[in-house]
Design a protein around this motif. Sequence first.
Motif, short mmCIF file in Angstrom:
data_model
loop_
_atom_site.label_atom_id
_atom_site.label_comp_id
_atom_site.label_asym_id
_atom_site.label_seq_id
_atom_site.Cartn_x
_atom_site.Cartn_y
_atom_site.Cartn_z
N SER A 1 -43.83 43.86 12.15
CA SER A 1 -42.44 44.27 12.40
C SER A 1 -42.26 44.68 13.85
O SER A 1 -41.27 44.30 14.50
CB SER A 1 -42.05 45.43 11.49
OG SER A 1 -42.07 45.02 10.15
N THR B 1 -42.23 41.63 16.10
CA THR B 1 -40.95 40.92 16.02
C THR B 1 -39.89 41.62 16.87
O THR B 1 -39.14 40.97 17.60
CB THR B 1 -40.49 40.82 14.56
OG1 THR B 1 -41.48 40.10 13.82
CG2 THR B 1 -39.16 40.11 14.44
N THR B 2 -39.86 42.94 16.80
CA THR B 2 -38.90 43.71 17.59
C THR B 2 -39.16 43.55 19.09
O THR B 2 -38.23 43.29 19.86
CB THR B 2 -38.96 45.21 17.21
OG1 THR B 2 -38.63 45.34 15.82
CG2 THR B 2 -38.02 46.05 18.06
N LYS C 1 -40.77 41.18 20.63
CA LYS C 1 -40.53 39.79 21.03
C LYS C 1 -39.03 39.53 21.19
O LYS C 1 -38.60 38.91 22.17
CB LYS C 1 -41.13 38.84 19.99
CG LYS C 1 -41.02 37.38 20.36
CD LYS C 1 -41.70 36.52 19.32
CE LYS C 1 -41.49 35.06 19.62
NZ LYS C 1 -42.06 34.20 18.58
N ARG C 2 -38.24 40.05 20.27
CA ARG C 2 -36.78 39.89 20.34
C ARG C 2 -36.25 40.58 21.60
O ARG C 2 -35.41 40.01 22.31
CB ARG C 2 -36.12 40.48 19.10
CG ARG C 2 -34.65 40.17 18.98
CD ARG C 2 -34.03 40.71 17.70
NE ARG C 2 -34.77 40.31 16.52
CZ ARG C 2 -35.32 41.18 15.65
NH1 ARG C 2 -35.20 42.48 15.82
NH2 ARG C 2 -35.98 40.74 14.58
N GLU C 3 -36.73 41.78 21.90
CA GLU C 3 -36.30 42.50 23.10
C GLU C 3 -36.69 41.73 24.36
O GLU C 3 -35.89 41.61 25.30
CB GLU C 3 -36.90 43.90 23.13
CG GLU C 3 -36.31 44.84 22.11
CD GLU C 3 -37.03 46.18 22.04
OE1 GLU C 3 -37.96 46.43 22.85
OE2 GLU C 3 -36.65 46.98 21.17
N TYR C 4 -37.90 41.21 24.39
CA TYR C 4 -38.36 40.42 25.54
C TYR C 4 -37.47 39.19 25.73
O TYR C 4 -37.04 38.89 26.85
CB TYR C 4 -39.81 39.99 25.36
CG TYR C 4 -40.23 38.98 26.39
CD1 TYR C 4 -40.58 39.37 27.68
CD2 TYR C 4 -40.23 37.62 26.09
CE1 TYR C 4 -40.93 38.43 28.64
CE2 TYR C 4 -40.58 36.68 27.04
CZ TYR C 4 -40.93 37.08 28.31
OH TYR C 4 -41.25 36.14 29.25
N GLN C 5 -37.18 38.49 24.64
CA GLN C 5 -36.36 37.29 24.74
C GLN C 5 -34.95 37.62 25.22
O GLN C 5 -34.38 36.88 26.03
CB GLN C 5 -36.33 36.56 23.40
CG GLN C 5 -37.65 35.92 23.06
CD GLN C 5 -37.73 35.40 21.64
OE1 GLN C 5 -37.05 35.88 20.74
NE2 GLN C 5 -38.58 34.41 21.43
N HIS C 6 -34.40 38.73 24.76
CA HIS C 6 -33.07 39.14 25.19
C HIS C 6 -33.06 39.44 26.69
O HIS C 6 -32.17 38.98 27.42
CB HIS C 6 -32.61 40.36 24.39
CG HIS C 6 -31.28 40.89 24.84
ND1 HIS C 6 -30.10 40.25 24.58
CD2 HIS C 6 -30.97 41.99 25.57
CE1 HIS C 6 -29.11 40.93 25.12
NE2 HIS C 6 -29.61 41.99 25.72
N GLN D 1 -33.33 36.19 28.64
CA GLN D 1 -32.06 35.45 28.65
C GLN D 1 -31.06 36.08 29.62
O GLN D 1 -30.38 35.37 30.36
CB GLN D 1 -31.47 35.40 27.24
CG GLN D 1 -32.21 34.51 26.30
CD GLN D 1 -31.76 34.67 24.85
OE1 GLN D 1 -31.02 35.58 24.51
NE2 GLN D 1 -32.22 33.77 24.00
#
Length: 101
Positions: free
Chosen positions: A74, A77-78, A80-85, A88
Amino acid sequence: MHIAQFIKLEIIILHLLKQQDLSSDQIYDILKKHFTVIEGELLTSLYFLSQTQMISIHSYHQQLIYHIEEAGCSRYTTLKREYQHIHQEMEVLFQNEKTEI
């Protein structure tokens, strides 16, 4: 250790452990191929991750092996999502010739 370094190590360790269980030596060998890392920083990160129950430790042939737990999945996933945001948002910023301030 800087907080940015710790978070970088955290996401990378969790990423590696999602792929397979590893010893600290194996993790260190992988990391040093790509990053400048001090073994003590790695051990500190592994200790934190185990104390927060994101990873578990078991012994195999007298060697400590690290395994990712559900909480670690979990957290990965969090992060990774923050890194991708962030990535971007930076791409948008870099694409604009003039940034609004």
